[in-house]
Design a protein around this motif. Structure first.
Motif, PDB file in Angstrom:
ATOM      1  N   THR A  46      19.322  24.315 -36.382  1.00 54.62           N
ATOM      2  CA  THR A  46      19.807  23.601 -35.197  1.00 54.62           C
ATOM      3  C   THR A  46      19.650  24.471 -33.956  1.00 54.62           C
ATOM      4  OG1 THR A  46      22.072  24.372 -35.442  1.00 54.62           O
ATOM      5  CG2 THR A  46      21.491  22.320 -36.573  1.00 54.62           C
ATOM      6  N   LYS A  47      19.472  23.804 -32.844  1.00 52.80           N
ATOM      7  CA  LYS A  47      19.288  24.512 -31.576  1.00 52.80           C
ATOM      8  C   LYS A  47      20.501  25.384 -31.230  1.00 52.80           C
ATOM      9  CE  LYS A  47      17.487  23.436 -26.992  1.00 52.80           C
ATOM     10  NZ  LYS A  47      17.094  22.349 -26.087  1.00 52.80           N
ATOM     11  N   PRO A  48      21.743  24.871 -31.374  1.00 52.65           N
ATOM     12  CA  PRO A  48      22.898  25.721 -31.037  1.00 52.65           C
ATOM     13  C   PRO A  48      23.078  26.927 -31.963  1.00 52.65           C
ATOM     14  CG  PRO A  48      23.551  23.404 -31.157  1.00 52.65           C
ATOM     15  CD  PRO A  48      22.149  23.503 -31.672  1.00 52.65           C
ATOM     16  N   ALA A  49      22.660  26.793 -33.221  1.00 57.47           N
ATOM     17  CA  ALA A  49      22.886  27.871 -34.188  1.00 57.47           C
ATOM     18  C   ALA A  49      21.677  28.782 -34.375  1.00 57.47           C
ATOM     19  CB  ALA A  49      23.273  27.272 -35.539  1.00 57.47           C
ATOM     20  N   ALA A  50      20.580  28.468 -33.725  1.00 53.61           N
ATOM     21  CA  ALA A  50      19.363  29.262 -33.907  1.00 53.61           C
ATOM     22  C   ALA A  50      19.523  30.652 -33.301  1.00 53.61           C
ATOM     23  CB  ALA A  50      18.177  28.550 -33.265  1.00 53.61           C
ATOM     24  N   GLY A  79      28.510   5.264 -36.372  1.00 50.96           N
ATOM     25  CA  GLY A  79      29.937   5.574 -36.299  1.00 50.96           C
ATOM     26  C   GLY A  79      30.241   7.054 -36.300  1.00 50.96           C
ATOM     27  N   LEU A  80      31.275   7.430 -37.055  1.00 51.15           N
ATOM     28  CA  LEU A  80      31.713   8.831 -37.102  1.00 51.15           C
ATOM     29  C   LEU A  80      30.656   9.766 -37.690  1.00 51.15           C
ATOM     30  CD1 LEU A  80      35.448   8.440 -38.152  1.00 51.15           C
ATOM     31  CD2 LEU A  80      34.537   9.105 -35.930  1.00 51.15           C
ATOM     32  N   ALA A  81      29.936   9.279 -38.680  1.00 51.05           N
ATOM     33  CA  ALA A  81      28.887  10.107 -39.278  1.00 51.05           C
ATOM     34  C   ALA A  81      27.813  10.425 -38.244  1.00 51.05           C
ATOM     35  CB  ALA A  81      28.273   9.408 -40.485  1.00 51.05           C
ATOM     36  N   GLY A  82      27.448   9.444 -37.447  1.00 52.74           N
ATOM     37  CA  GLY A  82      26.460   9.657 -36.397  1.00 52.74           C
ATOM     38  C   GLY A  82      26.948  10.631 -35.348  1.00 52.74           C
ATOM     39  N   GLN A  83      28.220  10.506 -34.966  1.00 54.90           N
ATOM     40  CA  GLN A  83      28.798  11.432 -33.995  1.00 54.90           C
ATOM     41  C   GLN A  83      28.810  12.856 -34.532  1.00 54.90           C
ATOM     42  OE1 GLN A  83      32.653   9.895 -33.025  1.00 54.90           O
ATOM     43  NE2 GLN A  83      31.832   8.105 -31.952  1.00 54.90           N
ATOM     44  N   PHE A  84      29.119  12.994 -35.829  1.00 53.50           N
ATOM     45  CA  PHE A  84      29.119  14.316 -36.443  1.00 53.50           C
ATOM     46  C   PHE A  84      27.723  14.942 -36.407  1.00 53.50           C
ATOM     47  CE2 PHE A  84      28.190  16.905 -40.188  1.00 53.50           C
ATOM     48  CZ  PHE A  84      29.049  17.975 -39.956  1.00 53.50           C
ATOM     49  N   VAL A  85      26.711  14.153 -36.755  1.00 53.65           N
ATOM     50  CA  VAL A  85      25.338  14.670 -36.758  1.00 53.65           C
ATOM     51  C   VAL A  85      24.923  15.107 -35.355  1.00 53.65           C
ATOM     52  CG1 VAL A  85      22.914  14.037 -37.102  1.00 53.65           C
ATOM     53  CG2 VAL A  85      24.615  13.413 -38.819  1.00 53.65           C
ATOM     54  N   ILE A  86      25.265  14.306 -34.356  1.00 52.56           N
ATOM     55  CA  ILE A  86      24.913  14.648 -32.976  1.00 52.56           C
ATOM     56  C   ILE A  86      25.615  15.938 -32.546  1.00 52.56           C
ATOM     57  CG2 ILE A  86      25.084  13.901 -30.558  1.00 52.56           C
ATOM     58  CD1 ILE A  86      22.932  12.461 -32.196  1.00 52.56           C
ATOM     59  N   SER A  87      26.886  16.070 -32.868  1.00 49.09           N
ATOM     60  CA  SER A  87      27.605  17.285 -32.469  1.00 49.09           C
ATOM     61  C   SER A  87      27.127  18.510 -33.255  1.00 49.09           C
ATOM     62  CB  SER A  87      29.114  17.101 -32.631  1.00 49.09           C
ATOM     63  OG  SER A  87      29.452  16.951 -33.996  1.00 49.09           O
ATOM     64  N   TYR A  88      26.763  18.322 -34.520  1.00 52.48           N
ATOM     65  CA  TYR A  88      26.284  19.421 -35.360  1.00 52.48           C
ATOM     66  C   TYR A  88      24.929  19.935 -34.884  1.00 52.48           C
ATOM     67  CZ  TYR A  88      24.164  21.688 -39.425  1.00 52.48           C
ATOM     68  OH  TYR A  88      23.505  22.564 -40.253  1.00 52.48           O
ATOM     69  N   THR A  89      24.042  19.005 -34.549  1.00 55.80           N
ATOM     70  CA  THR A  89      22.673  19.388 -34.196  1.00 55.80           C
ATOM     71  C   THR A  89      22.506  19.718 -32.712  1.00 55.80           C
ATOM     72  OG1 THR A  89      22.060  17.079 -33.830  1.00 55.80           O
ATOM     73  CG2 THR A  89      21.646  17.999 -36.029  1.00 55.80           C
ATOM     74  N   GLY A  90      23.394  19.190 -31.880  1.00 58.88           N
ATOM     75  CA  GLY A  90      23.255  19.382 -30.440  1.00 58.88           C
ATOM     76  C   GLY A  90      22.191  18.490 -29.830  1.00 58.88           C
ATOM     77  N   TYR A  91      21.776  17.470 -30.567  1.00 56.84           N
ATOM     78  CA  TYR A  91      20.770  16.536 -30.049  1.00 56.84           C
ATOM     79  C   TYR A  91      21.312  15.790 -28.837  1.00 56.84           C
ATOM     80  CZ  TYR A  91      17.827  16.884 -34.276  1.00 56.84           C
ATOM     81  OH  TYR A  91      16.997  17.320 -35.274  1.00 56.84           O
ATOM     82  N   THR A  92      20.394  15.426 -27.945  1.00 57.85           N
ATOM     83  CA  THR A  92      20.738  14.662 -26.754  1.00 57.85           C
ATOM     84  C   THR A  92      19.623  13.661 -26.468  1.00 57.85           C
ATOM     85  OG1 THR A  92      21.232  14.790 -24.400  1.00 57.85           O
ATOM     86  CG2 THR A  92      19.759  16.458 -25.271  1.00 57.85           C
TER      87      THR A  92
END
Length: 126
Positions: A46-50, A79-92
């Motif tokens: 992920t971009k934030p963790a790289a 839903g919540l799963a999608g929000q989690f993936v977005i926050s985990y990956t930092g995608y925008t």
């Protein structure tokens, strides 16, 4: 996004085939580049963790832009799963235009380099 990604890799593999002496060498040249971009798609690494020494690849990674655009679109309905993936990956979803420009530029540059390699390395004649 999938077609655009296809054309980027078709251009990359065309360049590698133009540089290489045979199919085995072309495959050996292409594999590390492909593996690196696949790892740096923003989901696996992920971009934030790289680490700092890997951060430079995200602005030029075609896999990152394609994965980001697809996942952000799908996450809106998840839903919540999608929000989690977005926050985990930092995608925008604000980098789609940049992704298209980068991928189109890569296609043009790689195809141009392919032509140069064919003319200078393989003595292609009319």
């Amino acid at each position: 996004w999938s077609m655009l990604l296809f054309f980027v890799y078709d251009s990359l593999f065309g360049l590698m085939a133009a540089i290489a002496a045979n199919a085995s060498q072309a495959q050996a040249l292409s594999s590390p580049v492909l593996a690196f971009f696949m790892l740096c798609n923003g989901f696996i690494i992920t971009k934030p963790a790289a680490p700092l020494f890997v951060q430079w690849v995200f602005p030029i990674s075609p896999n990152f832009y394609a994965m980001q655009a697809i996942v952000v679109r799908l996450a809106k309905d998840a839903g919540l799963a999608g929000q989690f993936v977005i926050s985990y990956t930092g995608y925008t979803d604000s980098e789609n235009t940049q992704g298209i420009v980068v991928m189109l530029a890569m296609i043009v540059v790689l195809r141009t380099l392919q032509l140069v390699a064919l003319r200078s390395l393989h003595k292609v004649q009319k």
